[in-house]
Design a protein around this motif. Sequence first.
Motif, mmCIF file in Angstrom:
data_model
loop_
_atom_site.group_PDB
_atom_site.id
_atom_site.type_symbol
_atom_site.label_atom_id
_atom_site.label_comp_id
_atom_site.label_asym_id
_atom_site.label_seq_id
_atom_site.Cartn_x
_atom_site.Cartn_y
_atom_site.Cartn_z
ATOM 1 N N SER A 34 -8.363 1.766 0.278
ATOM 2 C CA SER A 34 -8.956 1.345 1.541
ATOM 3 C C SER A 34 -7.795 0.829 2.384
ATOM 4 O O SER A 34 -7.266 -0.261 2.147
ATOM 5 C CB SER A 34 -10.002 0.243 1.323
ATOM 6 N N VAL A 35 -7.397 1.621 3.343
ATOM 7 C CA VAL A 35 -6.185 1.333 4.112
ATOM 8 C C VAL A 35 -6.466 0.188 5.079
ATOM 9 O O VAL A 35 -7.409 0.240 5.871
ATOM 10 C CB VAL A 35 -5.721 2.582 4.871
ATOM 11 N N GLY A 36 -5.635 -0.836 5.020
ATOM 12 C CA GLY A 36 -5.797 -1.988 5.894
ATOM 13 C C GLY A 36 -5.095 -1.791 7.222
ATOM 14 O O GLY A 36 -4.591 -0.705 7.540
ATOM 15 N N ILE A 37 -5.035 -2.870 7.988
ATOM 16 C CA ILE A 37 -4.404 -2.791 9.311
ATOM 17 C C ILE A 37 -3.051 -3.507 9.335
ATOM 18 O O ILE A 37 -2.537 -3.851 10.396
ATOM 19 C CB ILE A 37 -5.336 -3.325 10.412
ATOM 20 N N GLU A 38 -2.462 -3.697 8.152
ATOM 21 C CA GLU A 38 -1.123 -4.264 8.079
ATOM 22 C C GLU A 38 -0.109 -3.296 8.702
ATOM 23 O O GLU A 38 -0.445 -2.164 9.076
ATOM 24 C CB GLU A 38 -0.734 -4.531 6.612
ATOM 25 N N ASP A 39 1.150 -3.702 8.761
ATOM 26 C CA ASP A 39 2.212 -2.788 9.204
ATOM 27 C C ASP A 39 2.327 -1.652 8.200
ATOM 28 O O ASP A 39 2.531 -1.881 7.006
ATOM 29 C CB ASP A 39 3.543 -3.534 9.316
ATOM 30 N N VAL A 40 2.209 -0.433 8.685
ATOM 31 C CA VAL A 40 2.102 0.702 7.773
ATOM 32 C C VAL A 40 3.377 0.903 6.965
ATOM 33 O O VAL A 40 3.329 1.356 5.813
ATOM 34 C CB VAL A 40 1.718 1.979 8.549
ATOM 35 N N ASP A 41 4.540 0.566 7.518
ATOM 36 C CA ASP A 41 5.773 0.709 6.743
ATOM 37 C C ASP A 41 5.739 -0.174 5.502
ATOM 38 O O ASP A 41 6.253 0.220 4.432
ATOM 39 C CB ASP A 41 6.982 0.342 7.603
ATOM 40 N N ASP A 42 5.149 -1.350 5.612
ATOM 41 C CA ASP A 42 5.035 -2.235 4.444
ATOM 42 C C ASP A 42 4.083 -1.656 3.410
ATOM 43 O O ASP A 42 4.328 -1.753 2.198
ATOM 44 C CB ASP A 42 4.552 -3.617 4.885
ATOM 45 N N LEU A 43 2.985 -1.076 3.875
ATOM 46 C CA LEU A 43 2.024 -0.476 2.939
ATOM 47 C C LEU A 43 2.645 0.698 2.194
ATOM 48 O O LEU A 43 2.461 0.850 0.977
ATOM 49 C CB LEU A 43 0.780 -0.020 3.699
#
Length: 402
Positions: free
Chosen positions: A381-390
């Motif tokens: 479940s993809v969050g709304i954090e910075d995508v590079d960190d994910l």
Amino acid sequence: MPDDPDLAAPDTTAALGFSSRAIHAGQEPDPSTGAVVPPIYQVSTYKQDGIGGLRRGYEYSRSANPTRTALEECIAALEGGERGFAFASGLAAQDTLLRALLRPGDHVVVPSDAYGGTYRLFNQVLVPWGVEHDIAAIADVESVRAAIRPETKVVWVETPTNPLLGIADISALAEVAHEAGALLVVDNTFASPYLQQPLALGADIVTHSATKYAGGHSDVVGGLIVTKAGLRTARDEDVTERVGFHQNAMGAVAGPFDAWLVLRGLKTLAVRMERHCDNAEAIVEFLQRHPGVTAVHYPGLPSHPNHDVAARQMARFGGMISFQVKGGEDVATKVCAETELWTLGESLGGVEALIEHPGRMTHASVAGTALEVPSDLIRLSVGIEDVDDLIADLRQALDRLT
């Protein structure tokens, strides 16, 4: 809910765009104070103006509560339906709906890929009650048609499905269901009303786990139903009236604070879904390139078997991804345990990124059935954090173990 003309006021937000409806539908400023956020009516009962003299139709909060009414009006406006209903959980909503629509001896077509709790409801609660079901691959319209019997009253659909992200053609399945005199029910949890409008595509009823994208912050459990205007059952009963009766009679309603939290979540649904989708697309691109990943399940991929259908009926492709890894179940479970920013946990649709192993977690209840999921499957479940960190966190977990 008691009949009262004040509760059936005309919808002045119908012509507005989605985000405007999410912020304003059912949410006029409080008339006594001017508060722009609907109050939490944390109350069980209401003073009556004489016996049977109900103020705006409120007598007891199981039957109706102003905070819940605001949520119900908002979700109905977002889904383009006649009326919304709010419940204590997604499964409470589904159970109430099925009890309202079905009788012992009836039959339901259910998808071959679905939330484990939903299938448990069909298989272990409704079967003993006398309601039978057959399983069909909902991505295959002819498979659904073949599963329908004369006693079929409901065709049940998830799209995208949980956890394999399958896609059903809502319009085509609506035609199949209606030809058989059945209703098409769509669980719209994964897409949310921002990305997909099942009623406009021909579906009859929409359900949601409001715990997920509707609430959006992993701080509330709830369920939602929206019915289409003028809808009648195969027994010529008014569907909206039956669902309303069962909501009150069964009583698994959303409490006022829970309703308020979901309503707050809906206000930002549009902006959150855009970020969920942006991040998911970047993560899918990363996963496709990683040598430890054997398959990626995402309807936005041109290689997805029903990508064209998803592109036609969805605004974007959502924030849910499933993928499979080399090394089987052992590696899949270890990848889930090795992430640091991604939280190992069930549920989905919150602002934070979640990772899980469906076979051992959300879908453990369907092990050994036709709905058993691959043991090497991981669901994101993809969050709304910075995508590079994910992506960096997924990379370190995959690199270490695959």
